[in-house]
Design an enzyme around this catalytic site. Structure first.
Site, short mmCIF file in Angstrom:
data_model
loop_
_atom_site.label_atom_id
_atom_site.label_comp_id
_atom_site.label_asym_id
_atom_site.label_seq_id
_atom_site.Cartn_x
_atom_site.Cartn_y
_atom_site.Cartn_z
N ILE A 1 0.87 -1.18 0.00
CA ILE A 1 0.00 0.00 0.00
C ILE A 1 0.91 1.23 0.00
O ILE A 1 1.80 1.37 0.85
CB ILE A 1 -0.89 0.00 1.26
CG1 ILE A 1 -1.84 -1.21 1.25
CG2 ILE A 1 -1.70 1.30 1.34
CD1 ILE A 1 -2.84 -1.24 0.13
N GLU B 1 -10.63 -1.18 -8.63
CA GLU B 1 -11.72 -2.04 -9.07
C GLU B 1 -12.11 -3.07 -8.01
O GLU B 1 -13.30 -3.26 -7.75
CB GLU B 1 -11.37 -2.76 -10.37
CG GLU B 1 -10.55 -1.96 -11.37
CD GLU B 1 -11.31 -0.88 -12.11
OE1 GLU B 1 -12.53 -0.98 -12.24
OE2 GLU B 1 -10.65 0.07 -12.58
#
Lengths: 745, 330
Positions: free
Chosen positions: A636, A712
């Site tokens: 991340i 997504e």
């Protein structure tokens, strides 16, 4: 001070670098460019779904105050990149993108038929209401179920043997019939429309007749530049697309739509800069939508819960003039270990405008069906739905027979289940109520393919020690500039406040548009290598000044200075290095792209969602009361903005599950839900606190930053998890979205 | 939007005179509905009479009534002590309506006069008897998921749209009068006679004469302050029009219902008062069984179209739920 590097990402996140200008109104959005001499265009759209224009009555509109021009197919100057219209006029054949003001034909309801250009928007709107159009109406076909017999293999697929949309079978296509426990069901997703807060808008400015600048809402300045250059037959560098701020986009800005071309046409024709802003109702027919899709799924398993067969068929709608293909059935080939899998994908052309990609295109649609079906089969097996998924966990990619580059879905399941307290779920529906509401738990898996496109970035160190990093990438909402700043700060060992990231301008180094969750993997990598390159140049210069920094030594960068080692306290500032070498700036430009690893590994982002709903037993109202979402997307980059992105995906998924539905009256071929009173999206009161967790382990095979796409998978699967929770609460399996009270009464 | 003339009267008398002088004029207060109607080309007044500066904002108690000026804002009314103490059902209904932002703009008088939210009414490309009398009703035979199930028994409806207000459902259940100023002075209409059922003139929503101005509503004191509930069933938790709404008010003593009021929203061209149910409830002890019985009683007269048959069950269920909450039984 702690290191700010991508491999130490749990460090204090950056807040949005453009947060202040956005909330104070200082950020300039497309419709806000105050260009001298600006005039306003408003589109008049068709009120029939198929036929042709017989005549215009423009008398009243022409004499309305402020009107400068009325453009229709009868007087529009030809767009140089388009072939001359056939004489006599012919309907565009399938495979032709819609051309605005080109021929007299009506291809869909809401199609632009005329454009008013006036001195103010209000006057243009008034004149637009005075345009009278008479049509030769033809019978239209807009009803999906009534036309399902016309669904066919897409022409694109017929022409391409290697198309991923080809029919697919592994193992035995007839295995389902032999499975011990079977379910078979049909799932329907209605049309869902793009409705970001900022409607699409453009300011088009011609200079000297052959140079064009557009301030436009889109998701890719480079592709918009290319498409406009092609349409207006201009050298690419004569077109500039400026889009630094986007008020939300989820796929609607990937293509250059007719209204964009129309505004450029208008500016050319009236020789003035032209602004065109779509009205909210025009958004329903101008920028695409998630297509109406019907899917049939057959699942079979042994009594032990081992999947034996999956057959997944999907039919999506498209327009008569163009095909839009989605990955609807493709995730099914990959997500679970199952020896016998068959998928088929068909398109149904209707008299509607062309659909487009919408967050998690195809996958969000397909995973609603597959993950609902998995829940149905788990119930038929009387097996815990999470246990059922673990039982069929794919240790390698069953479609491509390749190892995963990395997959921590098992860890996602475990973490999500623990945080959600999944162990409290009751197998039998209607078993739990709280304050008179039925309570249900549901979960679903999520996956999305890894996309990385060649990307360039440039990093420039200035004399004052600040760094500017540039790439023609976009920020449609996720906080691209913030994440890129973070990457640059990590590599260069600098305070993020001294770094400025520039994006959203076609003159910047090449980058892909923001779609397919590809920005961090692609552009993030380019920023990383450009900054590494800049660091290398800087260390080389430092090495010339001091032995400690020579190549091969332990030199490091930290706090905007070069040090001989981690322990070294006597640094040399970047600014001093430039000064010593009499340099005003130091630049590094690099390109980053995939290599052979793409053929060695299968690359996906993975995730899962756990949802609690409460359903009113008498009114059928469903409220989502708790969500835990967990993702494995490698490293991340910036937790704070990543978390926002995950929350946004869940909110979109809740809308998809419970509210979003563009309803058409097929007698007219026209939507009846074309405003926010009719088209419901979630409001704050619909959204509970959403807990977001990441595995946050770098995927070392995908790119230099170890990070995969997040946008997504944040939405993929959410609708299925909600529907599964509704089943658990009520015993009612709703297979047609959205799950509104009328379906539960 | 058609260009218009803008007038700003200082007194009610001046406003009414202006309206008489400009037959095509419309009054504008909060504008939360009228501006939409003008933007969509449904209403095109040549003159707007801005009444926001008239002294009609007061909320007061006179004799046995709460009088609310027509320009009092929905949000102010919902939290006014007189209203929350004496007419809590009204406050509940107000807070169920629209959104905080809209309630801050919308007025009580405007709320009474808001037009239907039927999507066919809002799309000028579609036939609609209410917008364009005689053109036909697109909702009949169309997407009528949100449309009416109760009608005037004696007439075939020319419009199956529903009234959109929440506030008006509560006012229907209570004893309310509407105070109206007109060219010939002031008059008062009982609230139940203010709105029209769909008749052969669906373009008319109320019995207000042209140029008349609502100046106040007056709500009678009642004994419903303890047992009341406004239940709104909708597609999302806030900012959505009711699929079905129920205003339930009970006067209870010694375990029995002595007086009952039930009004419904989202089911008819005007808020629907459930007289028969009220009679059936009186004198009985509250129970889910009783509420189910009375709720289903009148549903026999409901008529649904292709998409709104669910409303028959939903209305009965919502009534049971609302009455249970009002009566305090679980």
């Amino acid at each position: 001070m702690k290191k700010q590097t991508p491999d130490n990402p749990a460090d204090n996140s950056l807040s949005r670098v453009d947060g202040h200008v956005k909330v104070t109104g200082a950020a300039t959005y497309s419709a806000e460019y105050a260009v001298p001499g600006l005039v306003h265009a408003v589109l008049v759209t068709s009120t029939i779904a198929r036929g042709s224009i017989k005549a215009f009555d423009l008398q009243e509109a022409e004499t309305a105050p402020g009107v400068l021009a009325i453009i229709t197919h009868l007087n529009a100057q030809p767009v140089p990149g388009w072939p001359a219209p056939k004489q006599p006029a012919e309907r565009a054949p399938a495979g032709t993108a819609f051309r605005v003001f080109y021929d007299p034909f009506i291809y869909f309801d809401g199609q632009p038929v005329a454009m008013i250009v006036a001195d103010t928007r209000e006057r243009a709107l008034h004149a637009a209401s005075l345009v009278r159009v008479t049509y030769q109406q033809e019978p239209h076909q807009t009803h999906f179920e009534k036309n399902i017999g016309k669904a066919a293999i897409p022409l694109n697929v017929q022409r391409s043997k290697n198309s991923p949309f080809q029919d697919y079978t592994r193992g035995n296509a007839g295995a389902w019939a032999q499975a011990e426990i079977r379910i078979e069901a049909e799932y329907t997703i209605p049309t869902q429309h793009h409705q970001p807060l900022e409607p699409h808008a453009i300011v088009a400015v011609w200079e000297a007749g052959d140079k064009l600048t557009v301030y436009d809402k889109n998701q890719g300045v480079k592709s918009a530049q290319g498409q406009l250059a092609q349409a207006f037959k201009l050298p690419r560098e004569h077109v500039q697309v400026v889009s630094p701020y986007i008020g939300g986009a989820f796929g609607s800005g990937i293509r250059v739509w007719p209204h964009t071309v129309a505004a450029v046409m208008a500016a050319k024709q009236v020789r003035r800069p032209v602004k065109l802003v779509l009205g909210r109702e025009q958004m329903f027919t101008s920028v695409g939508y998630r297509p109406y899709t019907v899917q049939k799924i057959s699942l079979g398993a042994g009594k032990n819960g081992q999947l034996q067969a999956i057959v997944h068929e999907g039919v999506g709608q498209t327009s008569m003039y163009e095909e839009h293909l989605e990955r609807t059935v493709q995730g099914t080939r990959t997500i679970y270990a199952c020896p016998n899998v068959t998928t088929r994908y068909r398109l149904l052309p209707l008299d509607v405008n062309t659909p487009t990609w919408m967050r998690g295109p195809g996958d969000a649609t397909g995973m609603f069906a597959l993950e609902s079906a998995m829940d149905e089969l788990a119930f038929a097996l009387q097996m815990d739905p999470l246990e059922f998924r673990l039982k069929n966990y794919a240790e390698s990619d069953p479609e491509r027979n390749l190892p995963w580059s990395a997959k921590a879905l098992r860890e996602c399941y475990a973490l999500g289940a623990e945080k959600f307290r999944w162990e409290n779920r009751q197998m039998q529906p209607r078993a739990v109520s709280r304050n008179g509401m039925l309570v249900g738990y549901g979960m679903a898996s999520s996956l999305y393919g890894f996309h990385r496109h060649p990307s360039k970035a440039r990093a420039v160190l200035r004399a004052d020690g600040s760094v500017t990093v540039q790439s023609a990438t976009m920020d449609i909402g996720p906080g691209t500039g913030t994440a890129m700043t973070r990457i640059a700060a990590g590599v260069l060992g600098m305070n993020a406040k001294k770094i400025r990231f520039e994006l959203g301008h076609s003159a910047l180094p090449d980058a892909p548009g923001q779609n397919g969750s590809s920005t961090i993997p692609s552009v993030g990598s380019a920023v990383y290598v450009a900054c590494e390159s800049l660091k290398g140049k800087l260390l080389a210069l430092a090495g010339e000044m001091d032995e400690r920094f020579k190549a091969g030594r332990q030199a490091v960068v930290r706090d905007g200075q070069v040090f001989g080692s981690d322990e070294d306290k006597d640094g040399l500032s970047f600014a001093d290095i430039l000064k010593h070498h009499h340099l005003n700036e130091l630049e590094a430009a690099e390109e980053s792209k995939s290599g052979a690893e793409r053929d060695q590994y299968s690359m996906y982002s993975f995730g899962c969602h756990f949802v609690e709903v409460q359903v009113h037993p008498l009114t059928g109202e469903v409220r989502v009361t708790r969500v835990v979402t967990c993702a494995d997307v490698g490293a991340i980059i910036n937790h704070k903005t990543a978390r926002s992105q995950s929350i946004g995906g869940v909110v979109g998924g809740i809308g998809m599950a419970l509210m979003e539905h563009s309803e058409m009256d097929h007698r007219f071929g026209r939507y009846v839900t074309s405003d926010f009173a009719g088209y419901h999206i979630p409001v704050h009161a619909d959204i509970p606190a959403i807990e977001v967790y990441y595995i946050d382990k770098p995927d070392v095979h995908v790119n230099p930053i170890g990070s995969k796409g997040l946008g997504e998978i944040a939405i993929v699967g959410v609708a299925g998890a909600v529907a599964n929770a509704v089943f658990n609460a009520t015993g009612r399996r709703i297979r047609t979205l959205p799950i509104t009270p009328d379906k539960l009464i | 939007m058609r260009p218009f003339q803008y007038l700003r009267p200082k007194t009610v008398g001046e406003a009414v005179t202006m309206a008489a002088d400009h037959p095509d004029a419309q009054y504008i207060a909060g504008g939360t509905n009228l501006i939409d109607l003008m933007k969509r080309g449904i209403t095109s007044p040549s003159t707007l009479i801005d009444i926001n500066h008239l002294p009609l904002k007061k909320i007061e108690h006179r004799y046995d009534r709460t009088r609310i000026g027509a320009l009092a804002l929905n949000s102010d009314v919902a939290q006014h002590k007189l209203v929350t103490r004496r007419q809590p059902l009204l406050a509940e209904a107000l807070l169920a309506g629209a959104s905080g932002q809209i309630r801050n703009m919308a007025t009580v008088g405007g709320n009474l006069l808001q037009r239907t939210r039927c999507s066919y009414f809002y799309d000028v490309a579609m036939p609609c008897n209410k917008r364009n009398p005689g053109s036909g009703c697109s909702a009949e035979g169309g997407i009528n998921r949100t449309h009416a199930i109760f009608f005037n028994a004696n007439e075939k409806p020319s419009c199956i749209a529903v009234h959109a207000s929440d506030m008006c459902v509560a006012l229907t259940a209570l004893d309310t009068d509407v105070v109206i100023a007109g060219p010939n002075g002031e008059r008062t209409l009982p609230f139940k006679d203010f709105h029209r059922l769909s008749t052969q003139q669906p373009e008319l929503d109320t019995y207000l004469a042209p140029g008349e101005l609502v100046t106040a509503i007056e709500v009678q004191d009642n004994a419903f302050t303890e047992h009341h509930h406004y239940l709104k069933v909708r597609d999302r938790a806030s900012y959505a029009f009711a699929l079905v709404a129920v205003a339930a008010a009970l006067q209870m003593d010694g375990g029995k219902i002595w007086e009952a009021r039930v009004a419904l929203g989202g089911v008819a061209h005007k808020p629907w008062r459930y007289w028969a149910v009220e009679l059936m409830l009186r004198g009985n002890a509250p129970s889910e069984k009783l509420f189910r019985e009375v709720a289903e009683h009148e549903m026999r007269s409901a008529k649904a179209g292709e998409y709104n048959a669910y409303k028959i069950n939903l209305t009965a269920n919502a009534m049971v739920a609302a009455l249970k909450t009002a009566a305090g039984i679980s």
